[in-house]
Design an enzyme around this catalytic site. Structure first.
Site, PDB file in Angstrom:
ATOM      1  N   ASP A 147     -11.047   1.644  -2.622  1.00  9.89           N
ATOM      2  CA  ASP A 147     -11.589   1.396  -1.280  1.00  9.89           C
ATOM      3  C   ASP A 147     -13.101   1.470  -1.286  1.00  9.89           C
ATOM      4  O   ASP A 147     -13.743   1.141  -0.291  1.00  9.89           O
ATOM      5  CB  ASP A 147     -11.032   2.429  -0.291  1.00  9.89           C
ATOM      6  CG  ASP A 147      -9.655   2.025   0.206  1.00  9.89           C
ATOM      7  OD1 ASP A 147      -9.270   0.864   0.012  1.00  9.89           O
ATOM      8  OD2 ASP A 147      -8.958   2.874   0.787  1.00  9.89           O
TER       9      ASP A 147
ATOM     10  N   ASP B  84       0.842  -1.194   0.000  1.00 11.71           N
ATOM     11  CA  ASP B  84       0.000   0.000   0.000  1.00 11.71           C
ATOM     12  C   ASP B  84       0.884   1.253   0.000  1.00 11.71           C
ATOM     13  O   ASP B  84       2.087   1.193   0.321  1.00 11.71           O
ATOM     14  CB  ASP B  84      -0.866  -0.044   1.271  1.00 11.71           C
ATOM     15  CG  ASP B  84      -2.139   0.786   1.180  1.00 11.71           C
ATOM     16  OD1 ASP B  84      -2.269   1.579   0.238  1.00 11.71           O
ATOM     17  OD2 ASP B  84      -2.991   0.647   2.079  1.00 11.71           O
TER      18      ASP B  84
HETATM   19  C1  DGJ Z   1      -5.773   1.858   2.095  1.00 11.69           C
HETATM   20  C2  DGJ Z   1      -6.197   0.603   1.398  1.00 11.69           C
HETATM   21  O1  DGJ Z   1      -6.777   0.883   0.169  1.00 11.69           O
HETATM   22  C3  DGJ Z   1      -7.147  -0.150   2.318  1.00 11.69           C
HETATM   23  O2  DGJ Z   1      -7.637  -1.294   1.661  1.00 11.69           O
HETATM   24  C4  DGJ Z   1      -6.441  -0.513   3.590  1.00 11.69           C
HETATM   25  O3  DGJ Z   1      -5.381  -1.379   3.294  1.00 11.69           O
HETATM   26  C5  DGJ Z   1      -5.924   0.753   4.252  1.00 11.69           C
HETATM   27  N1  DGJ Z   1      -5.143   1.550   3.354  1.00 11.69           N
HETATM   28  C6  DGJ Z   1      -5.106   0.408   5.469  1.00 11.69           C
HETATM   29  O4  DGJ Z   1      -4.522   1.486   6.036  1.00 11.69           O
END
Ligand code: DGJ
Length: 698
Positions: free
Chosen positions: A520, A452
């Protein structure tokens, strides 16, 4: 027909892909000029075209035809692809052709500056099995003492035939709203598509498709390009008042320089392009096939059904909670269990701990190994979330190495999500990141990393470094190198690219990852549009798509489980809900839907995708694979209660019959093509259907 042909008399190169041609020529001044990109031409036809002198310019507008990599200098007033300044202050380039060479479909045209020790090579690569043409540039400083300042070095410039009415299709968005497809007239101006964020970005994706205003999903000429780069980038589309339409693009945004040291070579990322006469659908399919054949490290491997803890637990991650989720996930048929953020250091919220990559002793008193072993015992692979490029100021790492972050003297260190960006262009920071990741994977039997990156660059300085801007490029290269090394050291390791959702989806990251976390936003209605945009470039097998709880955490929309599954089944299926709150009925239905997904997975993940437009609010995707055609159709609402008309399919054999795998109903291909497939949609809003058709041998 050979891939690459050179006609010495005309100084003309002709590149051939299975159904397209690309031609360039060298003019009297040794400028490489564009001749053709489009349908297939014979060498004689390309030669005829090359003979056509472009319309003469007035005294305000130089003639000569578009260049393959326009420089500054002379009577050039469009956006330059290459801008350099020599140590004595001279800017611009005057070319002298320095020969070409070619092997295995890779053509290199070498150009030297007439006075200064600068060598530029234009690279073109074509493949037997793809209409995608890969282009990039190398710039070499052949001086032994003096640097050359590179102010801009694009990978390539692309040129369209002279026509009116061009449109550009592009992808825009933001966090939770990535990959929104936009289609607009190309205006007579310079239009800039860019990311200045140090990442590909949610806001624009370095993919474009151009058409002359008449293309549709399954017909018409489309020229499409995509940059294989995961940092900042810029593409400038230029339509001049005379109607000439070109675009130039590459890594880095405006204002960044690179001091090319004596003997140094700068290599740009690939900027790939494809031409098709089959509309936006065919352009997408050409990209999908290219990504599978020439980009992805493991294209033939089925993407596992994964479970991810993020929406279920947020930062509240501990051994007992994850073990309970893993047990339920295994019952559903999940194949990969991924523990998201919150497992390490003092990371109990987004305020602290990022950078301290050891299991949180309160949450995992026995470390992560027992959880990893339990997940494996349950028959699943074990995955872990990491964010190697970032640090919370409230962390042991930052307290020990405050100089490791991007920063500038006398400037604030702007925090976003309470975090700063580590400068992975620094060899010591990069070595640290590689070492802990390598150890983590080794010691915990990790099969999958979700990599990430949750904020863009700000104050991107490198105090003490003589050429600090290069970090914009070196950081991304360093991410690539770490991923490449990890994969080489751990051949079973698979990686998911994520940047706060879909902020880093591009052909560069996909060369070392296996799938992308698309967004997300897991609301299935919003996802239909997000997935539509994503599919313009990327194949379904890399499109991470989770089924989460209802009401949705982002939109509060309530939707049936089946609808959520049917939307997510159009990609690499995952589950991200809090399974401890799902009823026995829901768990049973989910297990059945996971089993159904596994049945259609070869079609979704390896098939050829057709975006199908239905009646009213109905949209659908069809995946053709071997003797199968799998349809996933979604109808979020039913205006006026009208029943959608049968869904017209495509890419079927009109002379064959197709059996519905679930109902046994037999349809003739001709009827499905001409009239359509009546869909078994339940009543009401958020209706969906999955139909698996198998061709019957007559
Ligand atoms: C952003 C990601 O897109 C989410 O799925 C998750 O992993 C969060 N970060 C965690 O901080």
């Amino acid at each position: 027909m050979p891939h690459l042909l050179f006609e010495p008399a005309q100084r003309l190169w002709l590149l051939s892909t299975p159904s397209t041609s690309y031609a360039v020529r060298l003019d009297a001044d040794d400028n490489v000029r564009h001749v053709h990109w489009g349908g297939a031409l014979t060498p004689a036809q390309a030669g005829e075209l090359a003979e056509r002198t472009p319309a003469a310019g007035s005294s305000f507008d130089a003639a000569g035809g578009a260049e393959e990599l326009a420089v500054e200098g002379g009577a050039r007033f469009g956006p330059p692809s290459l801008q350099v300044r020599f140590a004595d202050g001279t800017r611009g380039v005057e070319w002298r052709y320095a020969g070409h060479d070619a092997d295995d479909g890779h053509l290199r045209i070498h150009l030297d500056d007439r006075h200064y020790p600068l060598r530029v090579t234009l690279h073109y690569r074509v493949h037997d099995d793809s209409d995608v043409i890969e282009r990039w540039t190398t710039v070499e400083n052949r001086d032994e003492q003096l640097p050359i300042t590179v102010q801009r070095c694009d990978s390539a410039a692309w040129t369209l035939p002279h026509r009116t009415g061009y449109r550009v299709s592009h992808l825009v968005g933001g966090w939770n709203s990535e990959f929104q497809l936009r289609r607009a007239e190309v205006v007579t101006a310079e239009t800039v598509f860019t990311s200045r964020r140090g990442m590909t970005s949610h806001h624009a994706n370095p993919w474009l498709a151009l058409d002359d205003g008449t293309a549709g999903e399954e017909h018409g000429e489309v020229w499409s390009t995509a940059l294989a780069w995961s940092g900042s980038w810029r593409i400038t589309l230029h339509r001049d008042p005379a109607g000439r339409t070109t675009w130039t693009g590459g890594h880095g945004h405006e204002g960044l320089t690179w001091s090319l040291a004596p003997g140094e070579t700068l290599t740009t990322p690939v900027f790939a392009g494809v031409f098709t006469t089959g509309g936006f659908g065919a352009a997408g399919r050409a990209w999908h096939a290219y990504v599978r054949r020439h980009v992805l490290p493991e294209p033939g491997e089925p993407r596992p059904v994964l479970y991810n803890s993020w929406e279920a637990t947020g930062f509240d991650v501990d051994e007992a909670g994850q073990t309970a989720l893993a047990a339920r996930a295994a019952r559903l048929g999940v194949e990969l269990f991924v523990v998201d953020d919150g497992w390490f250091g003092g990371r109990v919220s987004d305020h602290a701990g990022l950078g301290d990559w050891t299991p949180n002793p309160d949450r995992f008193p026995r470390g992560l190994r027992p959880l990893s072993a339990e997940v494996h015992r349950l028959g699943m692979r074990f995955g872990l979330w990491v964010e190697p490029e970032m640090v919370n100021p409230d962390s042991d790492l930052y307290r020990a190495h405050p100089d490791w972050v991007l920063h500038m003297a006398h400037r604030d260190r702007t925090e976003m999500r309470h975090q700063l960006v580590l400068n992975l262009a620094r060899p010591d920071t990069a070595a640290w990141a590689h070492d802990w990741l390598d150890r983590l994977v080794d010691e915990h039997d990790i099969d999958f990393l979700k990599w990430d990156a949750n904020r863009p660059f700000t104050e991107a300085g490198w105090p003490g470094h003589a050429d600090p801007d290069r970090l914009w490029i070196e950081h991304t290269r360093s991410v690539y190198q770490i991923m490449d090394r990890l994969r080489a050291n751990h051949p079973g390791l698979r990686i998911e690219a994520c940047a706060g959702g879909g902020g880093r989806a591009d052909l560069g990251i996909l060369a070392r990852t296996d799938q992308v976390w698309t967004s997300d936003n897991t609301d299935p209605v919003d996802r239909i549009a997000i997935q539509h945009g994503f599919s313009q470039l990327f194949p379904a097998q890399v499109m991470g798509a989770w089924v989460t709880d209802s009401p949705n955490v982002a939109t509060a929309r309530e939707t049936p489980l089946r609808f959520r599954f049917h939307v997510a089944m159009a990609g690499a299926l995952g589950i991200g809900g809090d399974l401890t709150t799902w009823s026995e009925d829901e768990l049973k239905e989910a297990a059945e839907l996971v089993a159904t997904y596994k049945r259609i997975r070869p079609a979704v993940q390896y098939g050829t995708a057709y975006r199908l437009t239905g009646d009213g609010a109905l949209t659908a995707v069809g995946y053709a694979h071997e003797d199968q055609f799998v349809v996933l159709a979604w109808c979020p609402s039913r205006p006026y209660g009208h029943e959608p008309a049968p869904l017209r399919l495509t890419a079927l054999d009109p002379d064959s019959s197709y059996r519905d795998q679930d109902t046994g109903t037999v349809h003739s291909g001709a009827v499905l093509l001409r009239s359509g497939l009546p869909l078994p949609l339940p009543e009401g809003d958020h209706a969906s259907a999955l139909v698996q058709l198998i061709r019957i041998e007559d």
